[in-house]
Scaffold this motif. Sequence first.
Motif, mmCIF file in Angstrom:
data_model
loop_
_atom_site.group_PDB
_atom_site.id
_atom_site.type_symbol
_atom_site.label_atom_id
_atom_site.label_comp_id
_atom_site.label_asym_id
_atom_site.label_seq_id
_atom_site.Cartn_x
_atom_site.Cartn_y
_atom_site.Cartn_z
ATOM 1 N N THR A 1 0.858 -1.186 0.000
ATOM 2 C CA THR A 1 0.000 0.000 0.000
ATOM 3 C C THR A 1 0.893 1.234 0.000
ATOM 4 O O THR A 1 1.777 1.395 0.847
ATOM 5 N N LEU A 2 0.670 2.118 -0.962
ATOM 6 C CA LEU A 2 1.508 3.287 -1.154
ATOM 7 C C LEU A 2 0.961 4.525 -0.469
ATOM 8 O O LEU A 2 1.646 5.543 -0.403
ATOM 9 N N GLY A 3 -0.253 4.485 0.038
ATOM 10 C CA GLY A 3 -0.870 5.675 0.605
ATOM 11 C C GLY A 3 -1.625 6.450 -0.459
ATOM 12 O O GLY A 3 -1.406 6.287 -1.667
ATOM 13 N N GLY A 4 -2.538 7.278 -0.010
ATOM 14 C CA GLY A 4 -3.349 8.037 -0.949
ATOM 15 C C GLY A 4 -4.285 7.161 -1.749
ATOM 16 O O GLY A 4 -4.746 7.558 -2.827
ATOM 17 N N GLY A 5 -4.562 5.947 -1.282
ATOM 18 C CA GLY A 5 -5.458 5.033 -1.977
ATOM 19 C C GLY A 5 -4.810 4.198 -3.054
ATOM 20 O O GLY A 5 -5.473 3.366 -3.673
ATOM 21 N N ARG A 6 -3.516 4.382 -3.275
ATOM 22 C CA ARG A 6 -2.828 3.653 -4.344
ATOM 23 C C ARG A 6 -2.176 2.396 -3.786
ATOM 24 O O ARG A 6 -1.773 2.339 -2.629
ATOM 25 N N THR A 7 -2.039 1.381 -4.664
ATOM 26 C CA THR A 7 -1.507 0.086 -4.260
ATOM 27 C C THR A 7 -0.521 -0.413 -5.309
ATOM 28 O O THR A 7 -0.805 -0.359 -6.509
ATOM 29 N N ALA A 8 0.640 -0.895 -4.845
ATOM 30 C CA ALA A 8 1.628 -1.513 -5.743
ATOM 31 C C ALA A 8 1.499 -3.020 -5.650
ATOM 32 O O ALA A 8 1.313 -3.588 -4.564
ATOM 33 N N LEU A 9 1.582 -3.681 -6.795
ATOM 34 C CA LEU A 9 1.525 -5.139 -6.870
ATOM 35 C C LEU A 9 2.729 -5.611 -7.667
ATOM 36 O O LEU A 9 3.051 -5.049 -8.715
ATOM 37 N N VAL A 10 3.377 -6.653 -7.170
ATOM 38 C CA VAL A 10 4.593 -7.129 -7.824
ATOM 39 C C VAL A 10 4.605 -8.646 -7.819
ATOM 40 O O VAL A 10 4.141 -9.293 -6.870
ATOM 41 N N ILE A 11 5.097 -9.219 -8.901
ATOM 42 C CA ILE A 11 5.311 -10.657 -8.985
ATOM 43 C C ILE A 11 6.574 -10.879 -9.806
ATOM 44 O O ILE A 11 6.849 -10.121 -10.749
ATOM 45 N N GLY A 12 7.382 -11.875 -9.410
ATOM 46 C CA GLY A 12 8.637 -12.097 -10.116
ATOM 47 C C GLY A 12 9.091 -13.535 -10.003
ATOM 48 O O GLY A 12 8.536 -14.341 -9.252
ATOM 49 N N ASP A 13 10.138 -13.838 -10.746
ATOM 50 C CA ASP A 13 10.661 -15.209 -10.800
ATOM 51 C C ASP A 13 12.164 -15.132 -11.027
ATOM 52 O O ASP A 13 12.621 -14.642 -12.055
#
Length: 560
Positions: free
Chosen positions: A238-250
């Motif tokens: 959660t980045l604040g201000g209602g924004r969200t980061a999503l990450v996936i990797g390999d």
Amino acid sequence: MNFTRWSARLPGTQRRAAARTEQTIPATPRADGSVPAARAERRSDRSSPLPADGSGSGIDELPAREVLDRIPALVALVHGADHRLAHVNDAYVAAFGPRPIGEPARVALPELAELGLLPLLDQVLRSAKPRTVKSRKAPGGRSYTFTCTPVTLPLDGSAAGPEAGGGVLVFAADVTDHAEAAERLRASERAQRETAVTLQKSLLPQELEQPDDLRIAATYQPGGTEAAVGGDWYDVITLGGGRTALVIGDVMGRGVRAAAVMGQLRTAVRAYARLDLPPHEVLQLLDGLASEIDASQIATCVYAVHDPNEGSLVYSSAGHLPILVRDENGVIHRAEEPTGPPLGTGGWLHTSGSVPLGPGSTAVLYTDGLVERRSEDIDEGVASLERALAGATGTPQVVCDRLIRALGVTADHDDDVAVLVLQHPARTGPDADLFRNAALELLGGVEAAPRARAFATGVLASWRFSPELHDLGVLAASELVANSLQHGTPPMRLRLRRTDRRLIIEVTDGDDHLPRRRRAEPADEAGRGIAIVATIASNWGCRRTPGGGKAVWCEFALPR
């Protein structure tokens, strides 16, 4: 090996010399690949008692018997359809004790029955072809490799053939040391795999953050017991201000090393995400770090940011598979471009793209273990995932489970699988009253400040906040607008947003200089706005916006 001078006691006859017909029996190899040879000296003859009823066959005064008795491996010779025992050598007797000559194998050789070798004897007798069974643990704890070879035994001097006494030579080589060494190796591999799995799972989020506007679930499934653990990972920030980061990797590679590199990359992603940078800048920083961690390790990754005000998913990809989005109408969208090379390769400027993610949409981020199969092209796997996503409904966790099943991922799958599912629910009825937006364009000069205060006052009153929260919200909006009017450039906008958990106040302008909190001196007439906001709000922050400019925001947690 040539067996000669066979003799037998047949029912109703006196003992007579058997026809001296030389029969050739295939040599049975030893465990080391050589054929054992008889010693020059002859051992004292050991008589083989015959059954009183004369139903069995005996071997007496035969050089071949000496050969068998001198072999260190276990040897048993059976004949006939019921595999009556004709001879066992000294090594067999030492291993399993004396055996009654002339009895069927199921009685005379119970150890073979326990090991399930009697059907194999039938098969060898019928097909006249040798068969081998590797590393079977026999009663007593020793392990043997059994080779069953067909032989022909003329028992009454007639022509050889199955009717004349076809038999099977059972040769058992002791492989206990090899079996124990193999078991120790397997135990060591299991221990290493368990260590890697434990490390892998400990580095993944133990509990996913749940943003206000999204519902999220994730699944990680390590490869089967024969596959080393890989470096798949996912995260929600959660980045604040209602924004969200999503990450996936390999991380490419297997074992503890890949899991360790994955943990370092995941930690770095969380640190870079706190800077609230655009997705492509996060991947640019991560690319340089990946080269420093291990130049021989590369990784694929997707970093995406969801902003509920924009209704889109802004992302950047480093050699990873495309994000799939099912919109509110059930149409599948594949976010393929832009895509750069994997992390750790260097020399590439990553760019960001976007895909719509409005209310009612579902997005899936995944690793290659979900869609890659050795027997088909990976594009076919992605197409299969699209079809599965089109029919997968329910909560994010239900969608995860259905996708795993639809793509045929089982416990013995040969690769790690990570799946991250996010939904932007369409809110209606009373639930929709908890999620509201209001915005005001700040036009003009200093006169925009009183208009902003009046706007915030009216909006917060209509949302029925408590008087204390109402006043704090108006004060924060006033300070952020004043800061933007003094240090920013047009266009300017005030945005108010409420969710079921918090009140968010954000001001954007065209200047990309980010404010910072500082201590104002007593004589200073300005410089206290951000400090006031940071004091009264639950959280605050700032970021640069795409196309230039910045956004400064703060949020207040709502009482439960």
